[in-house]
Scaffold this motif. Structure first.
Motif, PDB file in Angstrom:
ATOM      1  N   LEU A   1     -14.479  -9.145  19.786  1.00  0.00           N
ATOM      2  CA  LEU A   1     -15.062  -8.945  18.456  1.00  0.00           C
ATOM      3  C   LEU A   1     -15.003  -7.468  18.061  1.00  0.00           C
ATOM      4  CD1 LEU A   1     -18.219 -11.241  18.561  1.00  0.00           C
ATOM      5  CD2 LEU A   1     -16.206 -11.478  17.086  1.00  0.00           C
ATOM      6  N   MET A   2     -15.351  -6.598  18.993  1.00  0.00           N
ATOM      7  CA  MET A   2     -15.427  -5.162  18.669  1.00  0.00           C
ATOM      8  C   MET A   2     -14.041  -4.558  18.452  1.00  0.00           C
ATOM      9  SD  MET A   2     -18.407  -3.483  21.028  1.00  0.00           S
ATOM     10  CE  MET A   2     -17.427  -3.557  22.503  1.00  0.00           C
ATOM     11  N   PHE A   3     -13.152  -4.788  19.426  1.00  0.00           N
ATOM     12  CA  PHE A   3     -11.874  -4.075  19.379  1.00  0.00           C
ATOM     13  C   PHE A   3     -10.932  -4.676  18.339  1.00  0.00           C
ATOM     14  CE2 PHE A   3     -13.248  -3.369  23.913  1.00  0.00           C
ATOM     15  CZ  PHE A   3     -13.784  -2.123  23.633  1.00  0.00           C
ATOM     16  N   TYR A   4     -11.005  -6.007  18.156  1.00  0.00           N
ATOM     17  CA  TYR A   4     -10.112  -6.603  17.165  1.00  0.00           C
ATOM     18  C   TYR A   4     -10.607  -6.371  15.740  1.00  0.00           C
ATOM     19  CZ  TYR A   4      -6.851  -8.390  20.514  1.00  0.00           C
ATOM     20  OH  TYR A   4      -5.882  -8.455  21.490  1.00  0.00           O
ATOM     21  N   SER A   5     -11.872  -5.985  15.590  1.00  0.00           N
ATOM     22  CA  SER A   5     -12.307  -5.561  14.257  1.00  0.00           C
ATOM     23  C   SER A   5     -12.263  -4.041  14.159  1.00  0.00           C
ATOM     24  CB  SER A   5     -13.714  -6.086  13.962  1.00  0.00           C
ATOM     25  OG  SER A   5     -14.622  -5.546  14.902  1.00  0.00           O
ATOM     26  N   ARG A   6     -11.610  -3.415  15.145  1.00  0.00           N
ATOM     27  CA  ARG A   6     -11.362  -1.961  15.141  1.00  0.00           C
ATOM     28  C   ARG A   6     -12.656  -1.150  15.089  1.00  0.00           C
ATOM     29  NH1 ARG A   6      -5.834  -0.590  16.068  1.00  0.00           N
ATOM     30  NH2 ARG A   6      -4.664  -2.395  15.452  1.00  0.00           N
ATOM     31  N   LEU A   7     -13.674  -1.674  15.724  1.00  0.00           N
ATOM     32  CA  LEU A   7     -14.924  -0.925  15.817  1.00  0.00           C
ATOM     33  C   LEU A   7     -14.689   0.256  16.765  1.00  0.00           C
ATOM     34  CD1 LEU A   7     -17.533  -1.782  14.425  1.00  0.00           C
ATOM     35  CD2 LEU A   7     -18.381  -2.533  16.632  1.00  0.00           C
ATOM     36  N   LYS A   8     -15.260   1.399  16.416  1.00  0.00           N
ATOM     37  CA  LYS A   8     -14.949   2.599  17.205  1.00  0.00           C
ATOM     38  C   LYS A   8     -16.182   3.440  17.492  1.00  0.00           C
ATOM     39  CE  LYS A   8     -10.194   3.602  15.996  1.00  0.00           C
ATOM     40  NZ  LYS A   8      -9.904   2.423  15.182  1.00  0.00           N
ATOM     41  N   GLY A   9     -16.005   4.321  18.456  1.00  0.00           N
ATOM     42  CA  GLY A   9     -16.931   5.415  18.742  1.00  0.00           C
ATOM     43  C   GLY A   9     -18.375   4.985  18.853  1.00  0.00           C
ATOM     44  N   VAL A  10     -19.192   5.627  18.018  1.00  0.00           N
ATOM     45  CA  VAL A  10     -20.633   5.459  18.125  1.00  0.00           C
ATOM     46  C   VAL A  10     -21.045   4.017  17.819  1.00  0.00           C
ATOM     47  CG1 VAL A  10     -21.159   6.139  15.748  1.00  0.00           C
ATOM     48  CG2 VAL A  10     -22.813   6.582  17.543  1.00  0.00           C
ATOM     49  N   TYR A  11     -20.241   3.303  17.027  1.00  0.00           N
ATOM     50  CA  TYR A  11     -20.603   1.928  16.677  1.00  0.00           C
ATOM     51  C   TYR A  11     -20.516   1.017  17.901  1.00  0.00           C
ATOM     52  CZ  TYR A  11     -20.271   3.859  12.052  1.00  0.00           C
ATOM     53  OH  TYR A  11     -20.474   4.643  10.956  1.00  0.00           O
ATOM     54  N   VAL A  12     -19.490   1.244  18.726  1.00  0.00           N
ATOM     55  CA  VAL A  12     -19.367   0.485  19.968  1.00  0.00           C
ATOM     56  C   VAL A  12     -20.579   0.784  20.857  1.00  0.00           C
ATOM     57  CG1 VAL A  12     -18.061   0.263  22.117  1.00  0.00           C
ATOM     58  CG2 VAL A  12     -16.852   0.345  19.932  1.00  0.00           C
ATOM     59  N   ALA A  13     -20.900   2.070  20.971  1.00  0.00           N
ATOM     60  CA  ALA A  13     -22.018   2.487  21.818  1.00  0.00           C
ATOM     61  C   ALA A  13     -23.301   1.800  21.389  1.00  0.00           C
ATOM     62  CB  ALA A  13     -22.172   4.003  21.749  1.00  0.00           C
ATOM     63  N   ILE A  14     -23.561   1.808  20.075  1.00  0.00           N
ATOM     64  CA  ILE A  14     -24.817   1.247  19.563  1.00  0.00           C
ATOM     65  C   ILE A  14     -24.804  -0.284  19.667  1.00  0.00           C
ATOM     66  CG2 ILE A  14     -26.200   0.931  17.471  1.00  0.00           C
ATOM     67  CD1 ILE A  14     -25.354   3.838  16.752  1.00  0.00           C
ATOM     68  N   LEU A  15     -23.666  -0.880  19.335  1.00  0.00           N
ATOM     69  CA  LEU A  15     -23.577  -2.338  19.408  1.00  0.00           C
ATOM     70  C   LEU A  15     -23.869  -2.830  20.828  1.00  0.00           C
ATOM     71  CD1 LEU A  15     -22.653  -4.835  17.524  1.00  0.00           C
ATOM     72  CD2 LEU A  15     -20.707  -4.836  19.053  1.00  0.00           C
ATOM     73  N   MET A  16     -23.319  -2.110  21.807  1.00  0.00           N
ATOM     74  CA  MET A  16     -23.537  -2.530  23.189  1.00  0.00           C
ATOM     75  C   MET A  16     -25.003  -2.365  23.592  1.00  0.00           C
ATOM     76  SD  MET A  16     -21.017  -4.001  24.248  1.00  0.00           S
ATOM     77  CE  MET A  16     -21.880  -4.327  25.784  1.00  0.00           C
ATOM     78  N   LEU A  17     -25.637  -1.298  23.079  1.00  0.00           N
ATOM     79  CA  LEU A  17     -27.074  -1.130  23.355  1.00  0.00           C
ATOM     80  C   LEU A  17     -27.855  -2.297  22.749  1.00  0.00           C
ATOM     81  CD1 LEU A  17     -29.401   0.523  24.498  1.00  0.00           C
ATOM     82  CD2 LEU A  17     -29.447   1.843  22.388  1.00  0.00           C
ATOM     83  N   VAL A  18     -27.478  -2.679  21.527  1.00  0.00           N
ATOM     84  CA  VAL A  18     -28.156  -3.799  20.862  1.00  0.00           C
ATOM     85  C   VAL A  18     -27.966  -5.086  21.665  1.00  0.00           C
ATOM     86  CG1 VAL A  18     -28.154  -5.245  18.789  1.00  0.00           C
ATOM     87  CG2 VAL A  18     -28.058  -2.760  18.567  1.00  0.00           C
ATOM     88  N   VAL A  19     -26.739  -5.306  22.159  1.00  0.00           N
ATOM     89  CA  VAL A  19     -26.476  -6.496  22.975  1.00  0.00           C
ATOM     90  C   VAL A  19     -27.410  -6.503  24.180  1.00  0.00           C
ATOM     91  CG1 VAL A  19     -24.787  -7.565  24.543  1.00  0.00           C
ATOM     92  CG2 VAL A  19     -24.076  -6.841  22.257  1.00  0.00           C
TER      93      VAL A  19
END
Lengths: 379, 238
Positions: A127-145
């Motif tokens: 979901l993250m990489f194929y929607s080209r999510l990057k940098g701080v957004y990946v970091a925060i999304l993973m914290l939310v998960v």
């Protein structure tokens, strides 16, 4: 040492050495072996408590290495690495409780402990990489998960949250569903008659954890110096450029992310086996940040530095804990000072500095092996 | 003229309220050097990005070797033989020149063959002997050539160069022009996107002028250089 073994050693080391790791010299490997040997002998002199604590440090180091792979090499900072650790821990516990009486071993639980977080990483990562999510957004999304997983696990106090004989247990942590079900088993490996049980409080588990750490460390050294490792670094340095060479960057990121999650899960499974205990607090902010600190203070781009930093910081925080209230403050000061003095990591900086010193101190330095030779030898 | 290797048809690209490309149609013949020029803001960079697949056009189509590639991501276009060098130096600074070449070469070559291949590529771009030099220690010009070397390592059919002479001395610029001509002689189609008319002059190739996201003029270099309208938009932009 015979001539044959002497000539084989460089060939064995060739795959483990390369531009992506500090410490490729013979001296480094001699010191490394001495370090591993010293740790292996520690239970002969250390107290039972020290052995127990050190086992946990090794598990922490595996977790730190898992983050080092994606952050240091692939350039993906995740603030939710503890999510994979926790999922691995729960998976080990759930499978272990259900299988231990039937099979008499918990090796399968350990494997599921690594696979379950890898599957989670494949789903979230896609979901993250194929929607080209990057940098701080990946970091925060993973914290939310991670936080969401923790939130869910806290709300599983209802007896309905049972998977076979395993009861998720909410705030009390994972346990048996009924009095007749077994509790979380010790790590028990083997087939049929040949079964070894590794009690988390004992020496055998200590050696097993040390062995796991050494295996993960060597495996990652090989990985980052392999073709795939080059691609990871290329993606870290310039994602768009790497893509124009014909590589599907998303797939490379996803691959690294899944390997990292499996390693974090392995650490989580070992942790559950170590304490025969797993609790939703593992998903909270603190554990997630702690991993980042270990990796950052060590030096995110070097595996050895990350292991040394994790073991040192874990040991320092245990030592400081006896000081009482002031311990957290002192630890905080150490961390801030380390980040200010060596933003690329204390041990990575020291390692690079020591490497330059060694080169300079040789009167007539032998020419370093050319990169061409290294590439050729690294096949 | 031979069949077009690259063709864009009526491409529009809108960012927010800005029309970066406004009905651009242009084709590049196989085997030619084709220069694309235009004043700042003419849409050169956007054009470049839609060619390589980093940006998708809002409307319009892109064809490569007769196949529509409008929606193909950059890595798929690269696998079809379309290669690119970005404006900024896009080599990996911490690695040596050889290690840099490892990345593009790894996709099609066995690991054991790579050092020899890499040396051949470096010789081709005039960098023989710097295999083991970290890229950071190379001069700006050498880094530009290494960057071109990375782009030609996979032996593409079409090479897209975005401002290959940016920041180079006049001697380095001349060497770059010679390198481009040499690559073209070996059969590579080369598209050069450039702001600097001086460099374009040295290539003496077919030139397209972009203005406000459209094709403004096209022809041989002399024809373009003497075109009053082209001079006006360039002076106007300056």
């Amino acid at each position: 040492m015979t001539g044959v073994t002497r000539s084989r050693i460089p060939a064995l080391l060739a795959g483990l050495n390369g531009p992506q790791t500090l410490g490729n010299s013979r001296l480094f490997w001699v010191l490394w072996l001495a370090g591993v040997a010293a740790f292996a002998l520690l239970p002969c002199v250390a107290s039972r408590y020290q052995v127990l604590t050190a086992s946990n440090f090794f598990i922490s180091a595996i977790l730190a290495l898992s983050l080092c792979l994606i952050w240091g090499f692939a350039g993906i900072l995740s603030l939710g690495q503890a999510a994979f650790f926790g999922v691995g821990g729960y998976a080990y516990g759930i499978v272990g409780i259900n299988l231990i009486e039937a099979t008499g071993e918990s090796g399968a639980a350990l494997v599921v402990g690594a696979l379950a977080p890898a599957l989670l990483a494949a789903a979230v990562g896609a979901l993250m990489f194929y929607s080209r999510l990057k940098g701080v957004y990946v970091a925060i999304l993973m914290l939310v998960v991670s936080l969401l997983l923790g939130l869910f696990m806290r709300q599983t106090a209802d007896p309905a949250y049972a998977i076979g004989g395993a009861y998720l247990g909410g705030m009390n942590g994972l346990g048996p569903a009924t009095a007749s079900d077994p509790s979380i088993p010790n790590l028990t490996l083997g087939f049929g008659e040949l079964v070894a049980e590794f009690d988390g409080r004992g020496r055998s588990f200590y050696w097993l954890a040390l062995g796991a750490l050494v295996a993960v460390y060597l495996g990652l050294r090989w990985l980052v110096n392999s073709s795939f490792g080059y691609l990871l670094v290329a993606v870290r340095e310039d994602e768009r450029r790497t893509e124009t060479f014909g590589y599907d960057v998303r797939l490379i990121q996803l691959g690294a992310f899944c390997i990292s999650a499996a390693l974090a899960g392995l650490a989580g499974a070992l942790y559950t086996a170590w304490g025969t205990y797993i609790h939703p607090d593992g998903f909270s902010v603190g554990p997630n940040i702690l991993v980042v600190i270990w990796v950052a203070v060590g030096g995110r781009k070097d595996l050895t530095s990350v292991v040394v930093a994790t073991l040192s910081l874990s040991w320092i925080s245990i030592e400081l804990a006896t000081w009482g209230e002031i311990s957290l403050l002192v630890l905080g000061v150490i961390l801030v000072a380390a980040m200010l003095v060596a933003p690329e990591g204390v041990f990575a900086t020291l390692g690079a500095w020591f490497g330059r010193l060694m080169v300079r101190s040789r009167r007539r330095p032998a020419p370093p092996p050319t990169a061409a030779a290294k590439l050729g030898a690294a096949r | 003229m031979s069949a077009p290797i690259l063709e864009v048809r009526d491409v529009h690209k809108v960012y927010g309220g800005v029309r970066a490309l406004n009905g651009l149609s242009l084709s590049v013949a196989a085997g030619e050097i084709h220069c694309v020029v235009g004043p700042n803001g003419a849409g050169k960079s956007t054009f470049f990005k839609t060619l390589i697949g980093v940006e998708r056009p809002t409307t319009g189509q892109v064809f490569y070797k007769g196949q529509e590639v409008t929606k193909l991501p950059a890595f798929r276009r690269a696998r079809l033989g379309l290669s690119v060098k970005f404006q900024n130096i896009s080599a990996f600074g911490e690695l040596t020149a050889l290690q840099n070449l490892f990345v593009p070469l790894r996709r099609n070559h066995r690991k054991a063959d790579i050092p020899a291949r890499a040396s051949a590529v470096l010789a081709r771009v005039g960098l023989a002997g710097v295999e083991d030099t970290p890229v950071r220690q190379l001069s700006h010009g050498q880094q530009q050539w290494l960057s071109i070397g990375l782009s030609i390592a996979a032996e593409p059919d079409l090479l897209l160069l975005d401002e290959p002479a940016a920041g180079l001395s006049s001697e380095e610029t001349a060497r770059t022009a010679e390198l481009i001509r040499e690559l073209n002689r070996s059969g590579m189609t080369v598209v050069v996107i450039e702001h600097d008319m001086g460099f374009i002059r040295s290539l003496r190739a077919r030139t397209s002028v972009l203005h406000y996201g459209r094709l403004f003029a096209q022809g041989g270099f002399d024809e373009i250089a003497t075109n009053e309208d082209v001079r006006r938009i360039y002076l106007g932009a300056a």
